[in-house]
Design a protein around this motif. Structure first.
Motif, mmCIF file in Angstrom:
data_model
loop_
_atom_site.group_PDB
_atom_site.id
_atom_site.type_symbol
_atom_site.label_atom_id
_atom_site.label_comp_id
_atom_site.label_asym_id
_atom_site.label_seq_id
_atom_site.Cartn_x
_atom_site.Cartn_y
_atom_site.Cartn_z
ATOM 1 N N CYS A 23 -27.247 -73.851 -8.289
ATOM 2 C CA CYS A 23 -27.529 -72.774 -9.252
ATOM 3 C C CYS A 23 -29.016 -72.498 -9.434
ATOM 4 O O CYS A 23 -29.433 -71.338 -9.575
ATOM 5 C CB CYS A 23 -26.890 -73.103 -10.595
ATOM 6 N N VAL A 24 -29.836 -73.536 -9.456
ATOM 7 C CA VAL A 24 -31.281 -73.329 -9.586
ATOM 8 C C VAL A 24 -31.815 -72.606 -8.352
ATOM 9 O O VAL A 24 -32.639 -71.688 -8.468
ATOM 10 C CB VAL A 24 -31.999 -74.675 -9.814
ATOM 11 N N ASN A 25 -31.332 -72.997 -7.171
ATOM 12 C CA ASN A 25 -31.731 -72.261 -5.966
ATOM 13 C C ASN A 25 -31.302 -70.803 -6.047
ATOM 14 O O ASN A 25 -32.050 -69.896 -5.639
ATOM 15 C CB ASN A 25 -31.114 -72.903 -4.726
ATOM 16 N N ASP A 26 -30.101 -70.559 -6.549
ATOM 17 C CA ASP A 26 -29.640 -69.174 -6.728
ATOM 18 C C ASP A 26 -30.639 -68.376 -7.557
ATOM 19 O O ASP A 26 -31.044 -67.266 -7.191
ATOM 20 C CB ASP A 26 -28.289 -69.136 -7.445
ATOM 21 N N ALA A 27 -30.989 -68.927 -8.727
ATOM 22 C CA ALA A 27 -31.877 -68.211 -9.639
ATOM 23 C C ALA A 27 -33.234 -67.950 -9.002
ATOM 24 O O ALA A 27 -33.812 -66.859 -9.144
ATOM 25 C CB ALA A 27 -32.039 -69.000 -10.941
ATOM 26 N N ARG A 28 -33.753 -68.935 -8.300
ATOM 27 C CA ARG A 28 -35.044 -68.746 -7.629
ATOM 28 C C ARG A 28 -34.940 -67.708 -6.515
ATOM 29 O O ARG A 28 -35.865 -66.914 -6.308
ATOM 30 C CB ARG A 28 -35.521 -70.085 -7.076
ATOM 31 N N ASP A 29 -33.823 -67.719 -5.790
ATOM 32 C CA ASP A 29 -33.634 -66.740 -4.715
ATOM 33 C C ASP A 29 -33.504 -65.322 -5.272
ATOM 34 O O ASP A 29 -34.089 -64.380 -4.724
ATOM 35 C CB ASP A 29 -32.398 -67.097 -3.892
ATOM 36 N N TRP A 30 -32.727 -65.165 -6.334
ATOM 37 C CA TRP A 30 -32.619 -63.847 -6.961
ATOM 38 C C TRP A 30 -33.979 -63.395 -7.492
ATOM 39 O O TRP A 30 -34.370 -62.225 -7.351
ATOM 40 C CB TRP A 30 -31.600 -63.857 -8.098
ATOM 41 N N SER A 31 -34.715 -64.314 -8.112
ATOM 42 C CA SER A 31 -36.025 -63.974 -8.653
ATOM 43 C C SER A 31 -36.964 -63.475 -7.561
ATOM 44 O O SER A 31 -37.638 -62.446 -7.729
ATOM 45 C CB SER A 31 -36.629 -65.202 -9.352
ATOM 46 N N ALA A 32 -37.012 -64.189 -6.423
ATOM 47 C CA ALA A 32 -37.890 -63.776 -5.332
ATOM 48 C C ALA A 32 -37.488 -62.406 -4.790
ATOM 49 O O ALA A 32 -38.341 -61.546 -4.512
ATOM 50 C CB ALA A 32 -37.854 -64.822 -4.211
ATOM 51 N N THR A 33 -36.185 -62.186 -4.650
ATOM 52 C CA THR A 33 -35.694 -60.904 -4.137
ATOM 53 C C THR A 33 -36.039 -59.768 -5.090
ATOM 54 O O THR A 33 -36.499 -58.693 -4.661
ATOM 55 C CB THR A 33 -34.173 -60.973 -3.924
ATOM 56 N N LEU A 34 -35.833 -59.981 -6.374
ATOM 57 C CA LEU A 34 -36.107 -58.940 -7.364
ATOM 58 C C LEU A 34 -37.601 -58.671 -7.506
ATOM 59 O O LEU A 34 -38.021 -57.515 -7.651
ATOM 60 C CB LEU A 34 -35.494 -59.331 -8.706
ATOM 61 N N GLN A 35 -38.411 -59.714 -7.461
ATOM 62 C CA GLN A 35 -39.862 -59.491 -7.513
ATOM 63 C C GLN A 35 -40.327 -58.656 -6.334
ATOM 64 O O GLN A 35 -41.204 -57.790 -6.485
ATOM 65 C CB GLN A 35 -40.590 -60.841 -7.540
ATOM 66 N N ALA A 36 -39.737 -58.880 -5.167
ATOM 67 C CA ALA A 36 -40.094 -58.089 -3.991
ATOM 68 C C ALA A 36 -39.701 -56.624 -4.151
ATOM 69 O O ALA A 36 -40.268 -55.744 -3.477
ATOM 70 C CB ALA A 36 -39.433 -58.670 -2.740
ATOM 71 N N GLN A 37 -38.745 -56.364 -5.062
ATOM 72 C CA GLN A 37 -38.299 -54.997 -5.345
ATOM 73 C C GLN A 37 -39.030 -54.398 -6.547
ATOM 74 O O GLN A 37 -38.642 -53.339 -7.037
ATOM 75 C CB GLN A 37 -36.794 -54.988 -5.608
ATOM 76 N N GLY A 38 -40.071 -55.071 -7.027
ATOM 77 C CA GLY A 38 -40.891 -54.518 -8.092
ATOM 78 C C GLY A 38 -40.482 -54.899 -9.506
ATOM 79 O O GLY A 38 -40.991 -54.327 -10.469
ATOM 80 N N PHE A 39 -39.576 -55.872 -9.651
ATOM 81 C CA PHE A 39 -39.152 -56.307 -10.977
ATOM 82 C C PHE A 39 -40.104 -57.359 -11.536
ATOM 83 O O PHE A 39 -40.588 -58.234 -10.806
ATOM 84 C CB PHE A 39 -37.737 -56.907 -10.920
ATOM 85 N N ALA A 40 -40.337 -57.281 -12.828
ATOM 86 C CA ALA A 40 -40.963 -58.375 -13.568
ATOM 87 C C ALA A 40 -39.844 -59.322 -13.977
ATOM 88 O O ALA A 40 -38.905 -58.916 -14.659
ATOM 89 C CB ALA A 40 -41.688 -57.847 -14.805
ATOM 90 N N VAL A 41 -39.916 -60.575 -13.544
ATOM 91 C CA VAL A 41 -38.790 -61.493 -13.668
ATOM 92 C C VAL A 41 -39.121 -62.668 -14.576
ATOM 93 O O VAL A 41 -40.187 -63.284 -14.462
ATOM 94 C CB VAL A 41 -38.353 -62.029 -12.286
ATOM 95 N N THR A 42 -38.187 -62.975 -15.461
ATOM 96 C CA THR A 42 -38.210 -64.203 -16.256
ATOM 97 C C THR A 42 -37.107 -65.118 -15.742
ATOM 98 O O THR A 42 -36.000 -64.645 -15.459
ATOM 99 C CB THR A 42 -37.962 -63.897 -17.740
#
Length: 264
Positions: A23-42
């Motif tokens: 699950c932690v890997n999931d969250a980090r993977d989603w975060s990296a993907t979303l940041q690459a799409q211009g999202f500010a991620v928490t």
């Protein structure tokens, strides 16, 4: 137009003997993907993801969004349920997300999430990605990427975190509702790892733990480059369900929302 996201991943569930691994890997993977799409991620990971912290972070995500903004909430962790007390669930139970401190603070109910989501300003688009919960079986799909060993369901039964004598009654038959607060009009979308009566599976790929739904969602996003959510969902369904991963990914939203460009 602002783009903001909240990614939660919880492997560690103290006091339950039901820890997960991907699950932690999931969250980090989603975060990296979303940041690459211009999202500010928490992100909230493991001990950071207490019930109070989850409520506060979801509230902030919603509160700060304005018309035209896109917000994304991803959750990877256990799902559970409690007996419905207000009569709004046809199956007699409230589905819930499991925070890190569930044995002390309790779960985050779909009713609670509905209240938080309903505080959104008009015109705010919401994408919810849930890699958690419930059981079923089917044999097809492609699980060649899957590591040897048995996957683990991302479902925390009430007896794993509730005190003896407080367990809810068995659920009535009927359709379940994992997450409330999704609007029936506009751009709201839910991408879920499985049907309500199924489990999402925690497993490994290439020696690295991940949720099966998250792994294939991100693999197809990179490999297939789908333009719309419908196309993305169809690509994921080439892999899931499979013989060892009996989960059927779901997409919920209006036809126009499903045909929107991804993460826009």
């Amino acid at each position: 137009m602002a783009k903001r996201a909240l990614c939660i991943g919880i492997n560690d569930y103290p006091g339950t003997d039901s820890d997960l691994s991907g699950c932690v890997n999931d969250a980090r993977d989603w975060s990296a993907t979303l940041q690459a799409q211009g999202f500010a991620v928490t992100t909230l990971l493991d001990a950071e993801a207490t019930r109070d912290a989850m409520v506060g972070a979801i509230g902030a995500l919603v509160r700060d969004a304005k018309a035209g903004d896109t917000i994304v909430f991803t959750y990877s962790g256990h799902g559970t349920w409690v007996e419905d007390e207000d009569g709004d669930e046809p199956d007699g139970r409230d589905e819930a997300l499991c925070p890190y401190d569930i044995t002390r603070a309790g779960p985050l109910l779909d009713d609670d999430i509905r209240i938080l989501f309903d505080r959104r300003a008009a015109g705010v688009r919401l994408l919810l990605i849930s890699d958690s919960c419930h059981s079923g079986s089917v044999t097809r799909g492609d699980d060649a990427d899957l590591d040897p060993g048995g996957p683990r369901p991302r479902y925390l039964p009430p007896q794993a975190w509730m005190q003896p004598g407080t367990l809810p009654a068995a659920p009535r038959a009927g359709a379940m509702n994992l997450i409330g607060g999704m609007r029936r009009t506009g751009g709201d979308l839910l991408l879920a790892g499985c049907r309500d009566e199924e489990y999402s599976w925690d497993t490994g790929f290439g020696g690295r733990p991940n949720g099966a739904f998250t792994y294939y969602a991100l693999k197809t996003l990179k490999q297939d480059r789908p333009e719309t959510y419908d196309a993305w969902h169809a690509a994921i369904r080439r892999y899931l369900p499979s013989t060892r991963l009996p989960q059927e990914p779901q997409i919920f939203g209006t036809r126009s929302a499903r045909r929107m460009r991804i993460f826009e």
